[in-house]
Motif scaffolding. Structure first.
Motif: not given
Length: 550
Positions: A45-59, A426-429, A501-503
């Motif tokens: 129902r609210y904008l913040p609920e729709t846009v989260t989702g970052g992914v990071c690849l980190i050794d 989000g997507a990280a490669f 929103l990813s790395s």
């Protein structure tokens, strides 16, 4: 049989093979990556609920295998009360195809904010990658302690910006040997009294009441943090010429688009003109989105932009840009024509068929190691309510995959993907099993992540290059690598923070096709120095160190 008939037979066989043999296998569940990414109510129902989702690849433990960090969401009640709703998750790569959830041990679960995205960089040059997490709320900087744990130092470092932050990217933008941080912000949002669905003209989609925004809301100011070299940062947004008008910023990428040796910054803005901050070479910037041709699409319209990637997809030595967009619009490819100018190459790049999809994470990646960067696009609608409509949208959507044919052209081969639909963000490669084939990790709202293992069966060769600087920022973010084989020349840069929103993998991957060696390999370091190597063998993970002597 006539040659024409033989050609038709082989073409038909190849087409059928593409339709029936997926390039990727989703191994997330059996690998142990199964935490649900939760974000508000099912109705969104609210904008913040729709846009989260970052992914990071980190050794994070420097064992040579990429680990996975997934950012989680929250809900209005938790954020209002200052409570932590859902943990972010750090998965340690054991190197045998399995991952271990080490979130609690590492101390990176998050805080009372609403998680959005993340980026990775060794900001203090101690040899261990650190982690920055953006939130609706206070941002977090996790300093890697080098023993498998992190300490949150956002407030102490001066990077704990409070607001609604989204994309972030690191780079030594002024060549002083320390990595600086650019953070995009989205909306100045009233979390205590958000607008209700259907309450205004920007709260409807095809006559259905949906979450309001961002139109009708107040855009936010973006922030540039200069690294002081002592573990602290200073907000130098205005000093550096980055005080563009507030905007609905989402995806951020840094790359040297004009080949002057200094990192520029591209910002994908939602429903507003995109920004391209040109680095004059001294760490000060000028916003040239309109002048360079990336502020609008070829129709002269701003788009509802989400994610972005920068890469040289046609091997002409110039970095191009793709921006993902809202449904009822196409993703846009901006071809770098040189001399600071871009042209809209969307049609030539085969992106007109992205029109019915809502796209987020994106990457130019050579998945089949043929020396041409393919294109992966993550999809999923913003509003669950679209499932009431009798059209071709749908809340859960398929991803898109395009094979690079050369000459700036791509062909949709999405039949090579697993067929499950999701609400992707989000997507990280990166090459998570170090086999020379790039894999994909995708964050999905109200679902577990996808871990798409690349099963390409071609005999093509590859190289994965890690660069370490001795004279400046250890990560050498912004270092430009150029390789030359018997048949091709390719260029790529070391990056942090891109897609949505990813790395992705900080190592630079090149497909080499049939080449078993690289004739010439050149690294242009952020310092301006060059390292030249000759006759480098293919099919290896190569570490190149900048010489410490002058």
């Amino acid at each position: 049989m006539k040659p024409a008939c033989l050609a038709l037979l082989f073409l038909t066989a190849a087409t059928l093979a593409e339709k029936t043999q997926p390039l990727f296998t989703d191994v997330a569940q059996r690998a142990g990556i199964h935490a649900i990414v939760r974000s508000g109510s099912a109705e969104k129902r609210y904008l913040p609920e729709t846009v989260t989702g970052g992914v990071c690849l980190i050794d994070y433990d420097n064992d040579g295998y990429l680990d996975i960090y997934i950012v989680n969401g929250s809900n209005l009640e938790a954020v209002r009360s200052g409570h932590h709703a859902y943990d972010n998750h750090l998965y340690r790569n054991r190197g045998n195809g399995n991952f271990e959830d080490v979130t609690e041990k590492a101390g990176v679960a998050g805080s009372a904010g609403w998680g959005m995205g993340c980026s990775v960089a060794d900001y203090n040059n101690d040899g261990f990658p650190d982690l920055y997490v953006t939130n609706l709320g206070r941002n977090l900087l996790y300093r890697n302690n080098g023993d498998g744990s992190f300490t949150e130092v956002g407030a102490a470092s001066g990077t704990a910006h409070s607001g609604w932050s989204t994309g972030s990217t690191w780079g030594d933008f002024d060549h002083d040997g320390w990595l600086d941080l650019y953070v995009a912000n989205y909306v100045d949002y009233n979390i205590a009294n958000p607008p209700a669905p259907g309450s205004g003209p920007h709260c409807k989609f095809l006559d259905i009441d949906v979450a309001c925004g961002p139109g009708g809301l107040t855009p936010a100011r973006h922030v540039f943090f200069h690294n002081n070299g002592d573990g602290t940062f200073t907000d130098e947004t205005a000093k550096r010429g980055l005080s563009a008008p507030p905007s609905f910023g989402l995806g951020v990428c840094a790359g040297d688009y004009d080949n002057n040796g200094a990192l520029d910054i591209f910002v994908a803005n939602d429903s507003m003109p995109n920004y391209l901050f040109y680095n004059r070479g001294d760490g000060t910037f000028q916003e040239l989105g309109l002048e360079s041709g990336v502020a609008f699409n070829d129709d002269g319209n701003p788009q509802a932009c989400m994610g972005a990637d920068i890469a040289d997809y046609d091997n002409d030595g110039n970095l191009d840009i793709i921006v993902t967009n809202f449904a009822n619009d196409t993703n846009t490819v901006y071809h770098n024509e040189g001399k600071g100018q871009f042209s809209d190459a969307t049609t030539r790049a085969g992106q007109r068929d992205s029109y019915p999809y809502m796209s987020w994470g994106v990457g130019f990646v050579d998945f089949d190691n043929d020396g041409l960067r393919d294109l992966y696009v993550v999809n999923g609608h913003l509003y669950p309510q679209v499932d009431r409509l009798r059209n071709n949208f749908g809340y859960r959507q398929h991803d898109l995959f395009y094979r690079n044919l050369g000459g700036g052209r791509f062909r949709n081969v999405s039949s090579l993907l697993p067929h499950a639909k999701h609400v992707g963000r989000g997507a990280a490669f990166g090459d998570l099993n170090n086999d020379g084939r790039v894999d994909v990790v995708i964050s999905n709202i109200d679902d577990a992540p996808n871990f798409l293992l690349n099963r390409d069966s071609s005999a093509n060769h590859w190289i994965l290059i890690r660069v370490l600087s001795a004279k400046g920022a250890r990560d050498a973010i912004g270092a430009r690598i150029t390789i030359t084989t018997e048949s091709a020349r390719q260029t790529a840069e070391v990056r942090s923070g891109c897609s949505y929103l990813s790395s992705s993998d900080p190592r630079v991957h090149f497909g080499l096709g049939a080449a078993v060696r690289i004739k010439e390999l050149d690294v242009r370091w952020p310092s301006g120095k060059h390292t030249h190597l000759s006759n480098v063998m293919a099919d290896q993970i190569l570490t190149v160190r900048e010489p410490s002597s002058e």
